[in-house]
Structures are given as structure tokens and as C-alpha cells.
Design an enzyme around this catalytic site. Structure first.
Site, PDB file in Angstrom:
ATOM      1  N   SER A   9       0.839  -1.201   0.000  1.00  0.00           N
ATOM      2  CA  SER A   9       0.000   0.000   0.000  1.00  0.00           C
ATOM      3  C   SER A   9       0.873   1.250   0.000  1.00  0.00           C
ATOM      4  O   SER A   9       1.607   1.518   0.959  1.00  0.00           O
ATOM      5  CB  SER A   9      -0.912   0.014   1.226  1.00  0.00           C
ATOM      6  N   HIS A  34      -1.140  -1.133  -4.371  1.00  0.00           N
ATOM      7  CA  HIS A  34      -2.415  -0.822  -3.710  1.00  0.00           C
ATOM      8  C   HIS A  34      -2.476   0.680  -3.436  1.00  0.00           C
ATOM      9  O   HIS A  34      -1.553   1.255  -2.857  1.00  0.00           O
ATOM     10  CB  HIS A  34      -2.537  -1.615  -2.406  1.00  0.00           C
ATOM     11  N   ASP A  36      -4.749   3.807  -1.896  1.00  0.00           N
ATOM     12  CA  ASP A  36      -5.839   4.128  -0.971  1.00  0.00           C
ATOM     13  C   ASP A  36      -6.322   5.560  -1.156  1.00  0.00           C
ATOM     14  O   ASP A  36      -5.584   6.507  -0.886  1.00  0.00           O
ATOM     15  CB  ASP A  36      -5.350   3.952   0.470  1.00  0.00           C
ATOM     16  N   MET A  38      -8.936   8.371   0.077  1.00  0.00           N
ATOM     17  CA  MET A  38      -9.808   8.719   1.214  1.00  0.00           C
ATOM     18  C   MET A  38     -10.320  10.148   1.052  1.00  0.00           C
ATOM     19  O   MET A  38      -9.555  11.035   0.679  1.00  0.00           O
ATOM     20  CB  MET A  38      -9.017   8.648   2.520  1.00  0.00           C
ATOM     21  N   HIS A  67      -8.383   1.350  -4.036  1.00  0.00           N
ATOM     22  CA  HIS A  67      -9.348   1.146  -2.949  1.00  0.00           C
ATOM     23  C   HIS A  67      -9.978   2.494  -2.608  1.00  0.00           C
ATOM     24  O   HIS A  67      -9.321   3.357  -2.025  1.00  0.00           O
ATOM     25  CB  HIS A  67      -8.573   0.549  -1.761  1.00  0.00           C
ATOM     26  N   MET A  69     -12.146   4.803  -0.523  1.00  0.00           N
ATOM     27  CA  MET A  69     -12.834   5.000   0.760  1.00  0.00           C
ATOM     28  C   MET A  69     -13.518   6.356   0.672  1.00  0.00           C
ATOM     29  O   MET A  69     -13.130   7.332   1.320  1.00  0.00           O
ATOM     30  CB  MET A  69     -11.807   4.954   1.908  1.00  0.00           C
ATOM     31  N   MET A 138     -11.612  -5.636   5.144  1.00  0.00           N
ATOM     32  CA  MET A 138     -10.850  -4.714   5.993  1.00  0.00           C
ATOM     33  C   MET A 138     -10.560  -5.382   7.334  1.00  0.00           C
ATOM     34  O   MET A 138     -11.478  -5.787   8.046  1.00  0.00           O
ATOM     35  CB  MET A 138     -11.630  -3.415   6.221  1.00  0.00           C
ATOM     36  N   GLY A 143      -9.061   4.126   7.044  1.00  0.00           N
ATOM     37  CA  GLY A 143      -8.780   5.538   7.294  1.00  0.00           C
ATOM     38  C   GLY A 143      -7.323   5.818   7.600  1.00  0.00           C
ATOM     39  O   GLY A 143      -6.836   6.908   7.319  1.00  0.00           O
ATOM     40  N   PHE A 144      -6.640   4.845   8.158  1.00  0.00           N
ATOM     41  CA  PHE A 144      -5.247   5.081   8.553  1.00  0.00           C
ATOM     42  C   PHE A 144      -4.414   3.818   8.351  1.00  0.00           C
ATOM     43  O   PHE A 144      -4.916   2.710   8.538  1.00  0.00           O
ATOM     44  CB  PHE A 144      -5.177   5.484  10.040  1.00  0.00           C
ATOM     45  N   GLY A 145      -3.148   4.035   7.992  1.00  0.00           N
ATOM     46  CA  GLY A 145      -2.203   2.927   7.964  1.00  0.00           C
ATOM     47  C   GLY A 145      -1.670   2.697   9.369  1.00  0.00           C
ATOM     48  O   GLY A 145      -1.923   3.497  10.276  1.00  0.00           O
ATOM     49  N   GLY A 146      -0.976   1.605   9.550  1.00  0.00           N
ATOM     50  CA  GLY A 146      -0.262   1.364  10.809  1.00  0.00           C
ATOM     51  C   GLY A 146      -1.114   0.951  12.000  1.00  0.00           C
ATOM     52  O   GLY A 146      -0.655   1.017  13.139  1.00  0.00           O
ATOM     53  N   ASP A 176      -6.836  -6.370   3.989  1.00  0.00           N
ATOM     54  CA  ASP A 176      -6.268  -5.027   4.018  1.00  0.00           C
ATOM     55  C   ASP A 176      -6.258  -4.455   5.438  1.00  0.00           C
ATOM     56  O   ASP A 176      -7.317  -4.176   6.010  1.00  0.00           O
ATOM     57  CB  ASP A 176      -7.095  -4.122   3.089  1.00  0.00           C
TER      58      ASP A 176
HETATM   59  C1  DX5 Z   1      -6.447   1.564   5.496  1.00  0.00           C
HETATM   60  C2  DX5 Z   1      -5.989   1.277   4.085  1.00  0.00           C
HETATM   61  C3  DX5 Z   1      -4.923   0.250   4.026  1.00  0.00           C
HETATM   62  C4  DX5 Z   1      -3.679   0.675   4.715  1.00  0.00           C
HETATM   63  C5  DX5 Z   1      -2.912  -0.532   5.131  1.00  0.00           C
HETATM   64  O1  DX5 Z   1      -7.494   2.443   5.478  1.00  0.00           O
HETATM   65  O2  DX5 Z   1      -7.051   0.818   3.297  1.00  0.00           O
HETATM   66  O3  DX5 Z   1      -4.656  -0.139   2.692  1.00  0.00           O
HETATM   67  O4  DX5 Z   1      -2.859   1.490   3.913  1.00  0.00           O
HETATM   68  O5  DX5 Z   1      -1.841  -0.109   5.883  1.00  0.00           O
HETATM   69  P1  DX5 Z   1      -1.158  -1.010   7.002  1.00  0.00           P
HETATM   70  O6  DX5 Z   1      -0.626  -2.215   6.296  1.00  0.00           O
HETATM   71  O7  DX5 Z   1      -0.108  -0.116   7.555  1.00  0.00           O
HETATM   72  O8  DX5 Z   1      -2.233  -1.377   7.992  1.00  0.00           O
HETATM   73 ZN    ZN Z   2      -6.573  -0.149   1.271  1.00  0.00          ZN
END
Ligand code: DX5
Ligand code: ZN
Length: 219
Positions: A9, A34, A36, A38, A67, A69, A138, A143-146, A176
Site C-alpha cells: 500500500s 495498492h 488508498d 480517502m 481502494h 474509501m 478490511m 482511514g489510517f495505515g499502521g 487489508d
Molecule cells: C487503510 C488502508 C490500508 C492501509 C494498510 O485504510 O485501506 O490499505 O494502507 O496499511 P497497514 O498495512 O499499515 O495497515
Molecule cells: Zn486499502
């Protein structure tokens, strides 16, 4: 060659070095990019839009797995086709007429994906599964990575696999959120076909090596 796909991603990439990071994915064993998107309405965060995706597309040599969102995604289906998306996923929770949205995505020559939030039950896909090329499960709240992986996802993968088999659908299962070397193998054993990984790849010391590690674990 393993059949399970790895989709890093780019949300976790270094945006100041986007070309470098896209090229790293190109040269790695990853299968897809990938992406994202938002809107700050469907999810409480804004990521990036068309100009950034155009820049990614310019350098990417692998399929773009987009993806969305965003609310009311139908407005942008053609725009994402023009940007070169191969897979376009809309959220189940953001579509009033999901069947129509999926037909519109396919009419633009893309694979049609449906992303579902952690609270959305698999059984809601029963009447539409045959129309879906990919379900993006999901494993965190979007909404957020990590964020950390939600353990209930394993049961959802198994239920979805059962639904796909029962209906003789050709749908791929993508996971994801919070994917790491700790859960990759178990997710594939539960029935996953595509693993998205953001932070685990891009925050690691050697992202290329981390992608390879995931690929080996996924088998
Ligand atoms: C979350 C995104 C994911 C995200 C995954 O809203 O859809 O694709 O970037 O990031 P990690 O792997 O850091 O959870
Ligand atoms: Zn995603």
C-alpha cells in the site's frame, strides 16, 4: 511462482520520494500497487487524489489496485478507469446500489471490487458475490495505515471462502490492514488470495526484502 498476491500500500510510502518507492515495488516480487483514496467523509482522513495517482501511474509497471474509501463512488468510476486502474474497489457501506456500481466498473474495463468494514457481515454479500471480482476484507477500520490487525478477520475469511465456494464464484479475497509476517501465513491458510501491506513493508529497513519475505510466507 506462488499464486497469492502481495499488494504493497503506497499510503505508507515516502511521498517525497514517490517515484523511488513506486520503482521499488516495480522491481520487487510484489504483484500489485495498492492505492488508498480517502475523502475525509467516508473515513476521517484525506489521503491523495487524481494528480498523485497520475504520477504513480506514470512510473508503475504493475496493475493498480485502487481502494476507494469515499462516499458516492459512482461519480468517479470513469476517472479512475482513465487513470489506469485495473481493480477498482468501492465500499459496501458507501453504495446504495452496489449491483449498479459493479456493472459500471466492469463496463469501464476494470475488475470490480467490494471492500467491507470490520463490522459488516459476510452474509450481506450472498446475493451479489457472483458479480464481485474481489472482496477487500478490511482487517482494520479504514482511514489510517499502521493500525493493529483485528483477529476476528480469520473467521470472516473462512466464511467468505465458504460463500465463494458454495456459489461457485471466482472472487478473490484480499486482506487489508495490519498485515505482517506474523499473520500472513494464517490468512492464506484461512483462504486469502491477496495480502495488502503498508507500514510493514515501507517502514521496514529493506522493503524489497520484506515483500519477498511476505511472498515466501504466503506460499
Ligand atoms: C487503510 C488502508 C490500508 C492501509 C494498510 O485504510 O485501506 O490499505 O494502507 O496499511 P497497514 O498495512 O499499515 O495497515
Ligand atoms: Zn486499502
Amino acid at each position: 511462482m506462488s499464486k497469492v498476491k502481495i499488494a504493497p500500500s503506497l499510503l505508507a510510502a515516502d511521498f517525497g520520494n514517490l517515484q523511488r518507492d513506486v520503482e521499488m515495488v516495480n522491481q520487487s516480487e510484489a504483484d500489485w500497487h495498492h492505492i488508498d483514496v480517502m475523502d475525509g467523509v467516508f473515513v476521517p482522513n484525506i489521503s491523495f487524489g487524481m494528480p498523485v495517482i497520475r504520477a504513480i501511474q506514470k512510473h508503475a509497471t504493475k496493475p493498480l489496485d485502487v481502494h476507494l474509501m469515499i462516499v458516492d463512488p459512482d461519480r468517479y468510476i470513469k476517472a479512475f478507469a482513465d487513470l489506469g486502474a485495473s481493480v477498482l474497489s468501492v465500499h459496501y457501506e458507501a453504495c446504495n446500489h452496489l449491483h449498479r456500481s459493479l456493472q459500471a466498473i466492469k463496463a469501464e474495463g476494470m475488475k470490480a471490487g467490494v471492500a467491507i468494514n470490520p463490522h459488516t457481515n459476510i452474509s450481506l454479500l450472498e446475493d451479489i458475490i457472483k458479480e464481485i471480482d474481489l472482496v477487500c476484507l478490511m482487517s482494520v477500520n479504514p482511514g489510517f495505515g499502521g493500525q493493529s490487525f483485528i483477529e476476528n478477520t480469520y473467521d470472516k475469511v473462512r466464511s467468505l471462502r465458504e460463500l465463494i465456494n458454495n456459489k461457485r464464484a471466482g472472487t478473490l479475497i484480499e486482506i487489508d490492514g495490519g498485515v505482517t509476517s506474523k499473520n500472513a501465513k494464517a490468512l492464506v491458510e484461512a483462504g486469502a488470495d491477496v495480502l495488502v501491506a503498508g507500514s510493514f513493508v515501507f517502514k521496514s529497513e529493506d522493503p524489497t526484502q520484506t515483500i519477498q519475505e511476505l511472498k515466501v510466507l504466503a506460499g
